[in-house]
Structure formats: structure tokens, C-alpha cells
Scaffold this motif. Structure first.
Motif, PDB file in Angstrom:
ATOM      1  N   SER A 205       2.274 -14.333   9.654  1.00 45.70           N
ATOM      2  CA  SER A 205       1.853 -13.827   8.348  1.00 45.70           C
ATOM      3  C   SER A 205       3.059 -13.604   7.439  1.00 45.70           C
ATOM      4  O   SER A 205       3.862 -12.703   7.664  1.00 45.70           O
TER       5      SER A 205
ATOM      6  N   SER B 156       2.959 -12.578   4.281  1.00 42.30           N
ATOM      7  CA  SER B 156       2.815 -11.353   3.490  1.00 42.30           C
ATOM      8  C   SER B 156       3.222 -10.119   4.302  1.00 42.30           C
ATOM      9  O   SER B 156       3.862  -9.210   3.766  1.00 42.30           O
TER      10      SER B 156
ATOM     11  N   GLU C 135       7.080 -10.254   4.560  1.00 42.00           N
ATOM     12  CA  GLU C 135       7.761  -9.854   3.324  1.00 42.00           C
ATOM     13  C   GLU C 135       7.711  -8.335   3.142  1.00 42.00           C
ATOM     14  O   GLU C 135       8.716  -7.713   2.776  1.00 42.00           O
TER      15      GLU C 135
END
Length: 157
Positions: free
Chosen positions: A56, A58, A61
Motif C-alpha cells: 500500500s 498510501s 507515505e
């Protein structure tokens, strides 16, 4: 966490030390902690989410941001590097990688990702400013090999 008479947890975690809920819940709580100014707590929760969902972007990050904001710069660099390696069009990941490397003191390594971020998004003044600062520091080191100058470091965010 509330415990009953048998000392078993009433929270719905599946094992000792596992936060309640699923990966999406961990991500949402981690983002909330990050926005509320608790980056270390966010990093711990987001690391759990990244372990559960290693692909993933996201989650990775958000984890990198939390690590950076909690001064875990080497870990943040690893997380931003993962994003860059997975998706080389992520200008923000290059910027984060460069800043993280800068904070670890590795100016040489910081220069390239900052240059890439600035080339990808020259309209982002903070990208260009960070690159200029790193290059100025490297030039000052080159001009003064004795190290008699005082090195400037970026302010904590």
C-alpha cells in the motif's frame, strides 16, 4: 483498554498488543494522530498497517511522513525510498527522501532525490529551496575542507 474479571481484554484485538480494528482502521487512526501532532504514535500504528499491507503506497507515505515528523529520519528515508522504487513518478516521495537523507547528515545522497523532485515539479518552491540549500552546503564543504564554517540544517517541522 478495559479488562474483565478473568483479565482477558475486552478490546477486539486478535492477539496481545494488536490494535483493535483492521488495517483501514489503523490507517485512519494513524492519520488522525499525525494530524493531531502525535507523529511517534502515528508511526507505530502505521508501521503495523504497513506490515499488514506491504504494497500500500498510501500507508507507506503516511508512515514515512510520521517517521520524518518524529525524527526517525533513517526509517523515513527507507519508507520514501520504497515509494520511489515502486513508483518513480512520485515527486513528493523524492522530496521526502531527500529531506530525510539531509536530516541524517548525508548531503551527497540527499542531492539527487531533491534534484529529481525539483525537476519534476519546478513550481514547488520548497523543493527548489531544499535543493539549493543542500547544494550550497556541499559547495561550502568543498570550498572549506577544514570545516571551519558552521553548517546550517533545516528547521524541524
Amino acid at each position: 483498554m478495559v479488562q474483565g474479571r478473568d483479565h482477558a481484554s475486552d478490546s477486539p484485538g486478535s492477539e496481545e498488543g494488536t490494535p483493535a480494528g483492521g488495517v483501514y482502521d489503523w490507517f485512519q487512526r494513524g492519520m488522525k494522530l499525525l494530524s493531531e501532532g502525535s507523529p511517534a504514535a502515528a508511526a507505530a500504528l502505521l508501521e503495523r498497517a504497513a506490515d499488514a499491507e506491504p504494497e500500500s503506497r498510501s500507508i507507506r507515505e503516511a508512515l514515512a511522513r510520521a517517521q520524518f515528523n518524529s525524527r526517525q529520519y533513517a526509517d523515513a528515508a527507507d519508507s520514501f525510498r520504497w515509494i520511489v522504487n515502486t513508483n518513480p513518478t512520485e515527486d513528493y516521495a523524492y522530496f521526502g527522501l531527500g529531506l530525510s537523507l539531509w536530516r541524517t547528515g548525508d548531503m551527497e545522497a540527499a542531492q539527487e532525490p531533491l534534484a529529481i523532485a525539483a525537476a519534476m515539479r519546478p513550481d514547488q518552491r520548497h523543493y527548489v529551496s531544499a535543493l539549493r540549500s543542500v547544494r550550497a552546503t556541499l559547495q561550502a564543504r568543498k570550498d572549506d575542507p577544514e570545516g571551519s564554517w558552521s553548517e546550517w540544517t533545516p528547521p524541524a517541522e
